[in-house]
Write an enzyme that holds these catalytic residues in place. Structure first.
Site, PDB file in Angstrom:
ATOM      1  N   GLU A   4      -5.398  -8.196  -0.764  1.00  0.00           N
ATOM      2  CA  GLU A   4      -6.089  -8.005   0.522  1.00  0.00           C
ATOM      3  C   GLU A   4      -7.571  -7.742   0.274  1.00  0.00           C
ATOM      4  OE1 GLU A   4      -4.533  -5.169   3.339  1.00  0.00           O
ATOM      5  OE2 GLU A   4      -2.473  -5.656   2.793  1.00  0.00           O
ATOM      6  N   GLU A  26       0.836  -1.222   0.000  1.00  0.00           N
ATOM      7  CA  GLU A  26       0.000   0.000   0.000  1.00  0.00           C
ATOM      8  C   GLU A  26       0.865   1.263   0.000  1.00  0.00           C
ATOM      9  OE1 GLU A  26      -2.651  -0.487   3.349  1.00  0.00           O
ATOM     10  OE2 GLU A  26      -4.048  -1.600   2.101  1.00  0.00           O
TER      11      GLU A  26
HETATM   12  C1  BGP Z   1      -4.284  -2.781   5.277  1.00  0.00           C
HETATM   13  C2  BGP Z   1      -2.926  -3.348   5.681  1.00  0.00           C
HETATM   14  C3  BGP Z   1      -2.982  -4.644   6.379  1.00  0.00           C
HETATM   15  C4  BGP Z   1      -4.236  -4.909   7.208  1.00  0.00           C
HETATM   16  C5  BGP Z   1      -5.484  -4.288   6.600  1.00  0.00           C
HETATM   17  C6  BGP Z   1      -6.663  -4.352   7.544  1.00  0.00           C
HETATM   18  O1  BGP Z   1      -4.147  -1.418   5.146  1.00  0.00           O
HETATM   19  O2  BGP Z   1      -2.112  -3.531   4.521  1.00  0.00           O
HETATM   20  O3  BGP Z   1      -1.785  -4.704   7.157  1.00  0.00           O
HETATM   21  O4  BGP Z   1      -4.045  -4.555   8.518  1.00  0.00           O
HETATM   22  O5  BGP Z   1      -5.259  -2.957   6.241  1.00  0.00           O
HETATM   23  O6  BGP Z   1      -6.602  -3.213   8.366  1.00  0.00           O
HETATM   24  P1  BGP Z   1      -6.891  -3.347   9.908  1.00  0.00           P
HETATM   25  O7  BGP Z   1      -6.045  -4.490  10.368  1.00  0.00           O
HETATM   26  O8  BGP Z   1      -6.518  -2.052  10.488  1.00  0.00           O
HETATM   27  O9  BGP Z   1      -8.357  -3.665  10.007  1.00  0.00           O
END
Ligand code: BGP
Length: 487
Positions: free
Chosen positions: A386, A192
């Site tokens: 993701e 990201e």
């Molecule tokens: C994205 C990241 C991940 C993961 C995901 C979910 O931005 O790349 O590392 O954490 O978000 O976010 P969160 O865990 O804050 O719900």
């Protein structure tokens, strides 16, 4: 290539995605140094910017490193994959994973980021993990830096603001490409990369002093990451000719709140804020709108004479992206007041869509829209690295986790991804976020769970770390075994 009813090719790479700092634990053993992501445990929720980001001032960082601040669970401990990776990988294999996305913790390999020699214990750990994955026929998909800039680089150069960090990153990339060239065929340069603009400390190890020009620092650091990414692409193609290396963005198209051209234009501008990074990595040059942005904001980005050629000659093989939700934008101050506090992109609420308990909008159709827009823009293969649903799962007295809400979210999103494939969008694979419960990046909590596998650990660090297959474990196994036909 035969496609199933839902449009998934039989060689579609189904799997799950993680990050070292959220998964592994063992944050300070076997020679590992500290990284930016390890610091989230030191920042109380109340001090976080809009609850989603963590920003650490340079003074706070000094206090932490001087031992004046107690870290609270859970970020640093992860879920102890470091010692339990064989058990966890066996569970991924039981679901039928074809690919497993993970990051190499940069500070496990070069503890300070600028060390002359790599840490052999760190290299050996990932050799063991890759061997275990390949034992089950699971392809590793490796992110070189997933919010994991070694803290030593922040202390010495203020993270990615220092041009020297480009060379340290390239040395790290060359070291792991060479070490794992026979085991890893899918790589990504940064997680990201566009989040640098929203999470500068996590994304680029940047800390700020009062009164500094934040935008100038962010875009100078962005330039260094873009050059480093291109040099990593060059090194990867030279060291592992049959590998694929991609970039990655936090995606989710912006919708205009109304058909007012001002709203539409703002939506395009906000999309471009993220696409800028991918435009450079996929097309190999700074787009005109970015040059105008720098001029309009008085930003003077220092570039070295060879940078333009590096960017032009070493573009990525595929576009990785995370999709959790679409976003909505409005130029009407009355509407902006509805801006949801939990959205780091400053999206306003979309009245047509529901939200999760963390305030994240749920928009399956947006997944198809975003995938089509990315494919139209870049005309390169995509990789969904993701997508998932964070929820505060509860274990029943019978020891079960009936996460029908997660199955519903994933089913609807995978169906839309199948539609995108049938629209002609080329998608290499799908690694849903957090196949095993891990620590939340934004909140630093355990209770925001994404997994098909429950982990017995709470926000305070209590628990046996026992793994429990949720209802979604069996559902996803069936999805994979049916090539996406049985959703
Ligand atoms: C994205 C990241 C991940 C993961 C995901 C979910 O931005 O790349 O590392 O954490 O978000 O976010 P969160 O865990 O804050 O719900």
């Amino acid at each position: 290539m035969t496609k199933t009813l839902k449009g998934f090719p039989q060689n579609f790479l189904w799997g799950g995605a993680t990050a070292a700092n959220q998964l592994e634990g063992a944050f300070d053993v076997d020679g590992k140094g500290l990284s930016s992501a390890d610091m989230i445990a030191y920042v109380p929720k109340a001090e976080r910017k809009n609850d989603h980001a963590i920003e650490i001032s340079s003074e706070r960082l000094e206090d932490i490193l001087a031992g004046k601040v107690n870290a609270r669970f859970p970020k640093r401990e992860g879920v102890d994959f470091y010692h339990r990776y064989k058990e966890d990988i066996a569970l991924f294999a039981e679901m039928g994973f074809k690919v497993f996305r993970m990051s190499i913790h940069w500070s496990r390999i070069f503890p300070n980021g600028y060390d002359a020699e790599p840490n052999e214990a760190g290299l050996q750990f990932y050799d063991n993990v890759f061997d275990e994955l390949r034992k089950y026929g699971i392809e590793p998909l490796v992110t070189l830096s997933h919010y994991e800039t070694p803290l030593g680089l922040t202390q010495k150069y203020n993270g990615w603001l220092g041009r020297e960090v480009v060379d340290h990153y390239v040395k790290y990339a060359e070291t792991v490409f060479t070490r794992y060239k026979d085991k890893v065929k899918y790589w990504m340069t940064f997680n990201e990369i566009n989040m640098l603009l929203h999470l500068p400390f996590l994304g680029a190890g940047l800390v700020f002093q009062e009164g500094e020009n934040v935008k100038q620092i962010q875009y100078q650091a962005a330039h260094h990451q873009l050059v480093a990414s291109a040099l990593a692409v060059k090194a990867c193609h030279e060291i592992i000719p049959d590998a694929k290396i991609g970039c990655m963005l936090a995606a989710g198209s912006f919708y205009p709140y109304t058909c007012n051209p001002e709203d539409v234009y703002q939506g395009m501008e906000k999309d471009r804020e993220s696409y800028f990074f991918i435009d450079v990595q996929s097309r190999g040059e700074y787009p005109g709108y970015a040059k105008r942005f720098f001029k309009d904001h008085g930003l003077n980005i220092e570039m070295e004479s060879g940078d333009a050629a590096i960017l032009k000659d070493h573009t990525v093989d595929y576009i990785g992206f995370s999709y959790y939700s679409s976003r909505t934008t409005s130029t009407d101050p009355e509407v902006v007041k509805n801006m949801t506090s939990g959205n780091v992109f400053g999206s306003v609420a979309n009245p047509y869509l529901d939200k999760s308990e963390w305030g994240w909008t749920i928009d399956p159709k947006g997944f198809r829209i975003t995938a089509n827009q990315l494919h139209d823009r870049y005309q390169k293969p995509l990789f969904v690295v993701e997508n998932g649903f964070g929820a505060n799962d509860v274990v029943s007295p019978e020891g079960e986790v009936n996460d029908d809400y997660r199955i519903d979210y994933l089913k609807r999103h995978i169906a839309e991804m199948g539609e995108a494939l049938q629209d002609g969008v080329e998608i290499i694979g799908y690694t849903s976020w957090g196949p095993i419960d891990i620590v939340s990046a934004s909140s630093g909590e355990m209770k925001k769970r994404y997994g098909y596998i429950y982990v017995d650990r709470d926000n305070e660090g209590n628990g046996s770390l026992k793994r429990i297959k949720k209802k979604s474990f069996h559902w996803y196994k069936n999805v994979i075994h049916s090539d996406g036909e049985n959703l």
